[in-house]
Design a protein around this motif. Structure first.
Motif, PDB file in Angstrom:
ATOM      1  N   ARG A   1       0.801  -1.217   0.000  1.00 19.27           N
ATOM      2  CA  ARG A   1       0.000   0.000   0.000  1.00 19.27           C
ATOM      3  C   ARG A   1       0.838   1.273   0.000  1.00 19.27           C
ATOM      4  N   GLU A   2       2.077   1.192   0.472  1.00 22.40           N
ATOM      5  CA  GLU A   2       2.930   2.371   0.539  1.00 22.40           C
ATOM      6  C   GLU A   2       3.506   2.680  -0.833  1.00 22.40           C
ATOM      7  N   CYS A   3       3.500   3.969  -1.194  1.00 18.70           N
ATOM      8  CA  CYS A   3       3.940   4.377  -2.525  1.00 18.70           C
ATOM      9  C   CYS A   3       5.389   3.964  -2.805  1.00 18.70           C
ATOM     10  N   ASP A   4       6.288   4.179  -1.830  1.00 16.64           N
ATOM     11  CA  ASP A   4       7.696   3.832  -2.042  1.00 16.64           C
ATOM     12  C   ASP A   4       7.860   2.340  -2.300  1.00 16.64           C
ATOM     13  N   ASP A   5       7.119   1.524  -1.553  1.00 14.49           N
ATOM     14  CA  ASP A   5       7.189   0.073  -1.746  1.00 14.49           C
ATOM     15  C   ASP A   5       6.599  -0.327  -3.093  1.00 14.49           C
ATOM     16  N   GLN A   6       5.518   0.325  -3.496  1.00 17.50           N
ATOM     17  CA  GLN A   6       4.934   0.036  -4.806  1.00 17.50           C
ATOM     18  C   GLN A   6       5.935   0.309  -5.917  1.00 17.50           C
ATOM     19  N   ILE A   7       6.637   1.431  -5.824  1.00 14.62           N
ATOM     20  CA  ILE A   7       7.622   1.775  -6.846  1.00 14.62           C
ATOM     21  C   ILE A   7       8.738   0.730  -6.886  1.00 14.62           C
ATOM     22  N   GLU A   8       9.177   0.282  -5.711  1.00 10.41           N
ATOM     23  CA  GLU A   8      10.233  -0.728  -5.663  1.00 10.41           C
ATOM     24  C   GLU A   8       9.755  -2.049  -6.254  1.00 10.41           C
ATOM     25  N   VAL A   9       8.535  -2.439  -5.940  1.00  8.96           N
ATOM     26  CA  VAL A   9       7.984  -3.680  -6.488  1.00  8.96           C
ATOM     27  C   VAL A   9       7.854  -3.578  -8.010  1.00  8.96           C
ATOM     28  N   VAL A  10       7.371  -2.442  -8.511  1.00  9.27           N
ATOM     29  CA  VAL A  10       7.264  -2.270  -9.961  1.00  9.27           C
ATOM     30  C   VAL A  10       8.642  -2.366 -10.613  1.00  9.27           C
ATOM     31  N   GLY A  11       9.653  -1.844  -9.937  1.00  6.53           N
ATOM     32  CA  GLY A  11      11.013  -1.981 -10.453  1.00  6.53           C
ATOM     33  C   GLY A  11      11.428  -3.438 -10.609  1.00  6.53           C
ATOM     34  N   TRP A  12      11.100  -4.250  -9.611  1.00  6.20           N
ATOM     35  CA  TRP A  12      11.430  -5.679  -9.691  1.00  6.20           C
ATOM     36  C   TRP A  12      10.607  -6.391 -10.771  1.00  6.20           C
ATOM     37  N   LEU A  13       9.347  -6.009 -10.922  1.00  9.31           N
ATOM     38  CA  LEU A  13       8.533  -6.616 -11.982  1.00  9.31           C
ATOM     39  C   LEU A  13       9.107  -6.282 -13.353  1.00  9.31           C
ATOM     40  N   SER A  14       9.526  -5.040 -13.530  1.00 13.81           N
ATOM     41  CA  SER A  14      10.119  -4.626 -14.804  1.00 13.81           C
ATOM     42  C   SER A  14      11.456  -5.323 -15.037  1.00 13.81           C
ATOM     43  N   TRP A  15      12.287  -5.391 -14.000  1.00 11.25           N
ATOM     44  CA  TRP A  15      13.580  -6.074 -14.097  1.00 11.25           C
ATOM     45  C   TRP A  15      13.381  -7.539 -14.480  1.00 11.25           C
ATOM     46  N   ASN A  16      12.382  -8.152 -13.879  1.00  8.59           N
ATOM     47  CA  ASN A  16      12.111  -9.551 -14.190  1.00  8.59           C
ATOM     48  C   ASN A  16      11.682  -9.724 -15.648  1.00  8.59           C
ATOM     49  N   ALA A  17      10.784  -8.849 -16.108  1.00 13.52           N
ATOM     50  CA  ALA A  17      10.288  -8.959 -17.479  1.00 13.52           C
ATOM     51  C   ALA A  17      11.402  -8.769 -18.499  1.00 13.52           C
ATOM     52  N   MET A  18      12.349  -7.917 -18.191  1.00 14.37           N
ATOM     53  CA  MET A  18      13.396  -7.586 -19.154  1.00 14.37           C
ATOM     54  C   MET A  18      14.642  -8.455 -19.027  1.00 14.37           C
ATOM     55  N   HIS A  19      14.858  -9.060 -17.855  1.00 13.72           N
ATOM     56  CA  HIS A  19      16.149  -9.714 -17.618  1.00 13.72           C
ATOM     57  C   HIS A  19      15.988 -11.145 -17.094  1.00 13.72           C
ATOM     58  N   PHE A  20      15.753 -11.296 -15.794  1.00 11.65           N
ATOM     59  CA  PHE A  20      15.731 -12.638 -15.207  1.00 11.65           C
ATOM     60  C   PHE A  20      14.639 -13.505 -15.809  1.00 11.65           C
ATOM     61  N   GLY A  21      13.430 -12.971 -15.882  1.00 10.58           N
ATOM     62  CA  GLY A  21      12.323 -13.751 -16.429  1.00 10.58           C
ATOM     63  C   GLY A  21      12.526 -14.121 -17.886  1.00 10.58           C
ATOM     64  N   ARG A  22      13.183 -13.251 -18.622  1.00  6.24           N
ATOM     65  CA  ARG A  22      13.452 -13.547 -20.036  1.00  6.24           C
ATOM     66  C   ARG A  22      14.413 -14.725 -20.170  1.00  6.24           C
ATOM     67  N   ALA A  23      15.457 -14.745 -19.326  1.00  3.34           N
ATOM     68  CA  ALA A  23      16.404 -15.862 -19.356  1.00  3.34           C
ATOM     69  C   ALA A  23      15.729 -17.159 -18.928  1.00  3.34           C
ATOM     70  N   CYS A  24      14.943 -17.110 -17.841  1.00  2.94           N
ATOM     71  CA  CYS A  24      14.208 -18.297 -17.385  1.00  2.94           C
ATOM     72  C   CYS A  24      13.250 -18.779 -18.472  1.00  2.94           C
ATOM     73  N   GLY A  25      12.554 -17.839 -19.083  1.00  6.20           N
ATOM     74  CA  GLY A  25      11.577 -18.190 -20.111  1.00  6.20           C
ATOM     75  C   GLY A  25      12.204 -18.850 -21.316  1.00  6.20           C
ATOM     76  N   ALA A  26      13.397 -18.407 -21.681  1.00 12.85           N
ATOM     77  CA  ALA A  26      14.074 -19.015 -22.826  1.00 12.85           C
ATOM     78  C   ALA A  26      14.443 -20.471 -22.541  1.00 12.85           C
ATOM     79  N   LEU A  27      14.920 -20.740 -21.332  1.00 14.26           N
ATOM     80  CA  LEU A  27      15.249 -22.124 -20.967  1.00 14.26           C
ATOM     81  C   LEU A  27      13.988 -22.968 -20.853  1.00 14.26           C
ATOM     82  N   TYR A  28      12.952 -22.406 -20.290  1.00 16.17           N
ATOM     83  CA  TYR A  28      11.666 -23.105 -20.198  1.00 16.17           C
ATOM     84  C   TYR A  28      11.141 -23.443 -21.594  1.00 16.17           C
ATOM     85  N   PHE A  29      11.256 -22.503 -22.501  1.00 15.11           N
ATOM     86  CA  PHE A  29      10.778 -22.731 -23.871  1.00 15.11           C
ATOM     87  C   PHE A  29      11.585 -23.834 -24.558  1.00 15.11           C
ATOM     88  N   GLU A  30      12.903 -23.769 -24.449  1.00 18.97           N
ATOM     89  CA  GLU A  30      13.751 -24.743 -25.133  1.00 18.97           C
ATOM     90  C   GLU A  30      13.563 -26.154 -24.597  1.00 18.97           C
TER      91      GLU A  30
END
Length: 207
Positions: free
Chosen positions: A85-114
């Protein structure tokens, strides 16, 4: 509380939505779509989600597409704190969601796909070059997350949030997808904590 309708299939992205819905005990009617029959691309589904993707959540007049948005919406709908509910925490969580979509999740997804999607749907042999690049990227970004989790139970510290559901979604498949999870002890312990939840171990509704 009126029931929501969650369109899903038993693949990577819908897993986090189903796990969150079960964890929150949300009043959800699950609608399975068979991807091999292109049920996600029927005219009726495209009218709901023009991208023809799962998961998709229908909550009254509101349609929520994309798994990360769905788990945030479910938390809000249930009055829970997975979406902070706190704005600062929301911003930090959105940062992690974006980081995951662009970096970690993309690498995991590629291995999952292959290693998982290609054999399951018969769409070609493993590509060694793609696998090698994805492994390098997995190790690079897993090290970042492992460092973050050192001394923390959860990504945001002492409380579970949507960031944990999003970042960990591929890790139940680490063995089958040849992800070197055991090289990262904090990451392994974090996923073991998630695995203690019934909703995480077994997110899929009965069909």
């Amino acid at each position: 509380m009126a029931a929501m309708k969650l369109y899903y299939s038993d693949v990577l992205s819908p897993r986090k939505a189903c796990a969150a819905a079960r964890y929150l005990a949300a009043p959800v009617e699950y609608v399975y779509l068979d991807l091999t029959k292109a049920e996600h691309r029927t005219p009726a589904m495209l009218a709901i989600n023009p991208s023809g993707k799962v998961p998709t959540l229908v909550d009254g007049d509101r349609i929520v597409c994309e798994a990360d948005a769905i788990i945030c919406h479910l938390s809000e709908r249930m009055g829970a704190a997975l979406w902070p509910r706190e704005c600062d925490d929301q911003i930090e969580v959105v940062g992690w969601l974006s980081w995951n979509a662009m970096h970690f999740g993309r690498a995991c997804g590629a291995l999952y796909f292959e290693h998982i999607i290609k054999p399951r749907f018969g769409i070609g042999p493993l590509d060694p070059a793609v696998e090698s690049e994805a492994l390098a990227e997995f190790r690079r970004f897993a090290a970042v997350l492992d460092d973050r989790l050192g001394g923390r139970d959860w990504v945001m510290g002492d409380r579970l949030t949507v960031a944990d559901f999003a970042l960990a979604v591929a890790l139940p498949y680490a063995g089958a997808a040849h992800m070197p999870l055991d090289e990262f002890p904090a990451l392994r312990r974090w996923h073991d904590r998630l695995d203690a939840f019934d909703a995480w171990r077994d997110p899929w509704p009965a069909r």
